[in-house]
Design an enzyme around this catalytic site. Structure first.
Site, short mmCIF file in Angstrom:
data_model
loop_
_atom_site.label_atom_id
_atom_site.label_comp_id
_atom_site.label_asym_id
_atom_site.label_seq_id
_atom_site.Cartn_x
_atom_site.Cartn_y
_atom_site.Cartn_z
N GLY A 166 5.10 -3.56 10.57
CA GLY A 166 3.98 -4.34 10.18
C GLY A 166 3.31 -4.96 11.57
O GLY A 166 3.98 -5.39 12.66
N CYS A 198 13.44 4.12 -1.86
CA CYS A 198 11.99 4.65 -1.50
C CYS A 198 11.92 5.96 -0.84
O CYS A 198 12.42 5.94 0.36
CB CYS A 198 11.22 3.49 -1.23
SG CYS A 198 9.54 3.93 -1.00
N ASN A 220 10.53 -8.63 2.24
CA ASN A 220 10.09 -7.37 2.42
C ASN A 220 9.96 -6.83 0.97
O ASN A 220 11.14 -6.65 0.46
CB ASN A 220 10.78 -6.56 3.40
CG ASN A 220 10.54 -4.96 3.37
OD1 ASN A 220 9.23 -4.84 3.20
ND2 ASN A 220 11.25 -3.88 3.51
N GLY A 221 8.99 -6.44 0.59
CA GLY A 221 8.76 -5.75 -1.06
C GLY A 221 7.51 -6.16 -1.66
O GLY A 221 6.62 -6.71 -1.06
N CYS A 228 7.11 -4.52 5.24
CA CYS A 228 7.60 -5.46 6.27
C CYS A 228 8.81 -5.07 6.90
O CYS A 228 9.58 -4.74 6.21
CB CYS A 228 7.25 -6.83 5.71
SG CYS A 228 5.64 -7.17 4.95
N TYR A 256 7.44 8.39 5.99
CA TYR A 256 6.73 7.84 6.82
C TYR A 256 7.01 6.51 7.61
O TYR A 256 7.06 6.47 8.78
CB TYR A 256 5.25 7.59 6.27
CG TYR A 256 4.10 6.89 7.11
CD1 TYR A 256 3.53 7.36 8.13
CD2 TYR A 256 4.06 5.67 6.77
CE1 TYR A 256 2.56 6.92 8.59
CE2 TYR A 256 2.96 4.76 7.55
CZ TYR A 256 2.57 5.52 8.60
OH TYR A 256 1.49 4.81 9.41
N CYS A 299 1.61 2.50 -5.58
CA CYS A 299 2.54 1.92 -5.51
C CYS A 299 2.62 0.54 -5.68
O CYS A 299 1.87 -0.07 -5.00
CB CYS A 299 3.48 2.41 -4.20
SG CYS A 299 5.12 1.58 -4.08
#
Length: 449
Positions: A28, A238, A102-103, A2, A244, A387
């Site tokens: 998102g 990450c 976010n996460g 997100c 990407y 993931c």
């Protein structure tokens, strides 16, 4: 994956937040929302759809105040109900509160069960709502203390922005898995956003990244945010952000995303040196495969060509919630340049192969358009493990590299050859000055319950 944003100290806070969310629409597309604070009240608008559709001038006029937080939704927890859109708002003993996240919290189910056993009533399916209940049930007199004790019970990848009626609290987990950056708005105030590409649109200057384990507190009494180191950093950003997720013009934790992707392409070309296969052109799968393809072309000397044209009015396929929608959007989004590729041997570069269905359709599309050969190169390692830190690959069975060998995948997608980047080449391409979260590639789940 997100997008989150916080604006503090600017009278056009909600409008700046909407611009920042627009620039991060790639993170998102399911829903979007903004909460603003004005005269001791928090006002929220959120809905399914894109930023440009939800935040009309009328909506932004309603969201008054000099502070706002916003969110673009990509679901890894919860459903597609409007109730699962963010920000999450609640009233509690200390007043009103709104949260964006976010996460992904890996102990969300255990915490939710404990809270329900104690009488909590949940309105959404999101892990973010856990934090609201943990804060509300705490007896501390200061919100920052309630936040700290709530975070002590929270395990996983998270960037939170928590807004009260007069303050903002920004928190990044101790591993720094998901990105978060701080900037200064030239017209006044501060911005915190998932990506630095948001800074350009609101005319803000990058200051620094929020540190792993850090909490920033924005208060009208202080000109600069207060920094509190909640946890000892164990930095593991990450790697998939560079592959990407992030926009190529963003800088993630000091690394230019475009350059890292270009490096990935160069590494693929170096690995292909000495090959007996000859290619007429390097063709990217747009848009995320473009920088790697440019890097490959520069390193190999093979011409770069846009053999596939993308319809930019169609969103990203990977972040669609269902396979049916992903398949439909591939057909709508990508079209081959028949006159350019007919009779040619193509070296096609994509950022990753997750489920394999998109790659298979691309190869088939190119061969039906007349390509003599399609050699597929992937600018990331094989994704063999799900993931749990914010990417929508919840089961091993969805991952083609978990079920098949490279040779089997090559046959399945009907490519004339297939090669991936190694984990070592990936980390070399990003930069070997830190450890990275690589669990999708090597199964190292370093965040433990």
């Amino acid at each position: 994956m997100c997008a989150i944003v916080g604006i503090f100290g600017n009278e056009k806070a909600s409008r700046l937040a909407s611009l920042a969310l627009f620039s991060m629409q790639h993170r998102g597309q399911e829903a979007t929302g903004i909460s603003s604070s004005c005269d001791g009240k928090i006002h929220t608008i959120k809905n399914r759809g894109l930023v440009s559709d939800v935040f009309t001038n009328e909506a932004l006029d309603y969201l008054k105040g000099n502070m706002a937080i916003g969110h673009n939704r990509y679901s890894t927890a919860g459903g597609d109900s409007i109730l699962d859109a963010q920000p999450v708002f609640a009233k509690y003993k200390l007043g009103e509160i709104s949260i964006v996240h976010n996460g992904n919290l890996i102990n969300k189910d255990e915490i939710r069960e404990e809270l329900i056993d104690k009488g909590a009533i949940f309105q959404t399916g999101m892990d973010t709502e856990n934090l609201i209940h943990l804060i509300a049930k705490n007896s501390k007199n200061r919100l920052r203390d309630r936040i700290k004790e709530a975070l002590d019970k929270t395990i996983g990848a998270y960037c939170f922005i928590i807004q009260s009626r007069s303050k903002q609290f920004v928190i990044r987990d101790r591993y720094g898995i998901r990105p978060l950056s701080l900037g200064k708005i030239k017209s006044g105030g501060y911005i915190v956003a998932s990506e630095t590409c948001a800074f350009d649109l609101v005319d803000a200057e990058y200051i620094r990244d929020v540190k792993p384990g850090e909490m920033l507190v924005f208060d009208e009494k202080n000109e600069e945010p207060e920094s509190i180191q909640l946890y000892e950093p164990e930095f593991r950003p990450c790697a998939f952000e560079y592959v990407y997720f992030a926009r190529p013009d963003s800088v993630i934790d000091g690394k230019n995303v475009y350059r890292t992707r270009e490096n990935m392409g160069r590494a693929l070309a170096k690995n292909d040196k000495g090959s007996t296969i000859s290619y007429d052109m390097v063709v990217p799968v747009p848009d995320s495969g473009v920088p790697a393809a440019l890097g490959y072309a520069a390193e190999s000397g093979i011409p770069f060509e846009y053999g596939i044209i993308r319809n930019h009015y169609v969103g990203r396929t990977f972040i669609e919630p269902t396979q049916e929608m992903r398949n439909l959007k591939v057909r709508m989004k990508l079209s081959p340049m028949k006159s350019l590729i007919a009779g040619k041997s193509l070296l096609v570069i994509d950022d990753s192969i997750v489920r394999g269905t998109t790659s298979k359709r691309i190869v088939k599309m190119l061969k039906e358009a007349g390509a003599k050969e399609v050699h597929f190169r992937v600018a990331s390692p094989e994704i063999k493990f799900p993931c749990f830190y914010g990417i929508d690959t919840p089961t091993k069975e969805e991952l083609i590299s978990h079920r098949m060998t490279k040779e089997e995948i090559e046959k399945y997608i009907e490519a004339d050859s297939l090669e991936y980047l190694s984990i070592e080449d990936l980390t070399d391409s990003i930069g070997n000055d830190r450890d990275y979260a690589l669990e999708s590639f090597n199964g190292d789940y370093f965040v433990k319950k």
